[in-house]
Design an enzyme around this catalytic site. Structure first.
Site, PDB file in Angstrom:
ATOM      1  N   ASP A  28     -16.524   1.251  -5.016  1.00 50.81           N
ATOM      2  CA  ASP A  28     -15.238   1.505  -4.408  1.00 50.81           C
ATOM      3  C   ASP A  28     -14.431   2.265  -5.466  1.00 50.81           C
ATOM      4  OD1 ASP A  28     -12.873   1.182  -2.762  1.00 50.81           O
ATOM      5  OD2 ASP A  28     -12.283  -0.447  -4.104  1.00 50.81           O
ATOM      6  N   LEU A  29     -13.311   2.843  -5.076  1.00 48.91           N
ATOM      7  CA  LEU A  29     -12.477   3.564  -6.047  1.00 48.91           C
ATOM      8  C   LEU A  29     -11.274   2.741  -6.503  1.00 48.91           C
ATOM      9  CD1 LEU A  29     -12.488   7.152  -4.466  1.00 48.91           C
ATOM     10  CD2 LEU A  29     -13.824   6.326  -6.414  1.00 48.91           C
ATOM     11  N   ASP A  30     -10.318   2.519  -5.592  1.00 48.49           N
ATOM     12  CA  ASP A  30      -9.045   1.892  -5.958  1.00 48.49           C
ATOM     13  C   ASP A  30      -9.229   0.463  -6.451  1.00 48.49           C
ATOM     14  OD1 ASP A  30      -7.961   4.276  -5.073  1.00 48.49           O
ATOM     15  OD2 ASP A  30      -7.229   3.477  -3.179  1.00 48.49           O
ATOM     16  N   SER A  71     -15.129   4.397  -0.202  1.00 51.28           N
ATOM     17  CA  SER A  71     -13.715   4.089  -0.347  1.00 51.28           C
ATOM     18  C   SER A  71     -13.006   4.246   0.993  1.00 51.28           C
ATOM     19  CB  SER A  71     -13.079   5.022  -1.377  1.00 51.28           C
ATOM     20  OG  SER A  71     -11.693   4.811  -1.456  1.00 51.28           O
ATOM     21  N   ARG A  72     -12.177   3.255   1.335  1.00 49.50           N
ATOM     22  CA  ARG A  72     -11.398   3.301   2.576  1.00 49.50           C
ATOM     23  C   ARG A  72     -10.025   3.922   2.336  1.00 49.50           C
ATOM     24  NH1 ARG A  72     -10.201  -1.254   5.546  1.00 49.50           N
ATOM     25  NH2 ARG A  72      -9.831  -2.405   3.644  1.00 49.50           N
ATOM     26  N   LYS A 104     -15.970  -0.992   5.586  1.00 49.90           N
ATOM     27  CA  LYS A 104     -16.982  -0.207   4.883  1.00 49.90           C
ATOM     28  C   LYS A 104     -18.352  -0.180   5.536  1.00 49.90           C
ATOM     29  CE  LYS A 104     -14.526   0.286   0.765  1.00 49.90           C
ATOM     30  NZ  LYS A 104     -14.367   0.058  -0.595  1.00 49.90           N
ATOM     31  N   ASP A 127     -13.176  -4.432  -5.022  1.00 51.11           N
ATOM     32  CA  ASP A 127     -12.144  -5.405  -5.390  1.00 51.11           C
ATOM     33  C   ASP A 127     -11.628  -6.216  -4.210  1.00 51.11           C
ATOM     34  OD1 ASP A 127      -8.982  -3.876  -5.021  1.00 51.11           O
ATOM     35  OD2 ASP A 127     -10.877  -3.002  -4.371  1.00 51.11           O
TER      36      ASP A 127
END
Length: 174
Positions: A28-30, A71-72, A104, A127
């Site tokens: 994931d990114l954030d 990533s959403r 996801k 996360d």
């Protein structure tokens, strides 16, 4: 630069401890690879990764393990700009960055179609526990991170992957 090399060396040592490794590691990114939400930032800013992330993705690349992004984010343009500014976009074989209510599952179906890697050969870091729960049900080994991907979370992920995969996955020799 010295700290990043130390992290990469330690990540390579951790990888060397396992007989069974994932074929694909998905991030994931954030709040997983960087400490912010893209939609709260401007494309003009220079983003920073969590301290261990660069060393971990470099070690995975050195070992020939593919990586992808799921990533959403509602601001895919900002996310892609940041990946470019950090010069890491080419490290990933798939970039599934789009807003979704599916927790996801659609991201992973697209990653699977693009890479051909079975879900049980993937390791995922995120996360949000709702994403971890949903993606785990697909057969992906999934790890919840608190303060981004760290060497500890990396080791935990590889340990869990090794325990759940047994002989059904790819070995070190890939």
């Amino acid at each position: 630069m010295g700290e990043e090399n130390k992290v990469e060396d330690e990540a390579l040592q951790i990888l060397g401890l396992f007989e069974t490794l994932p074929r694909l590691v998905v991030f994931d990114l954030d709040y997983t690879i960087w400490p912010f939400y893209c939609e709260c930032r401007s494309k003009r800013e220079m983003p920073k990764l969590y301290p261990h992330v660069n060393g971990i993705i470099s070690a995975l690349k050195d070992k020939g393990i593919d990586m992808a992004i799921a990533s959403r984010s509602p601001t895919a343009d900002i996310a892609k700009t940041f990946l470019g500014k950090l010069e890491i976009q080419s490290m990933f074989v798939a970039h599934e960055i789009f807003s979704s209510w599916t927790h996801k599952t659609e991201h992973f179906q697209r990653i699977h179609r693009r890479t051909g890697v079975p879900f049980n050969s993937m390791l995922f870091f995120d996360d949000e526990d709702r994403n971890i729960d949903t993606v785990s049900k697909m057969g992906v080994t999934s790890i919840l991170v608190g303060n981004g991907v760290t060497l500890g979370a990396f080791r935990e992920g590889l340990t869990k992957f090794s325990q759940t995969s047994g002989s059904s996955s790819t070995s070190k020799s890939k």
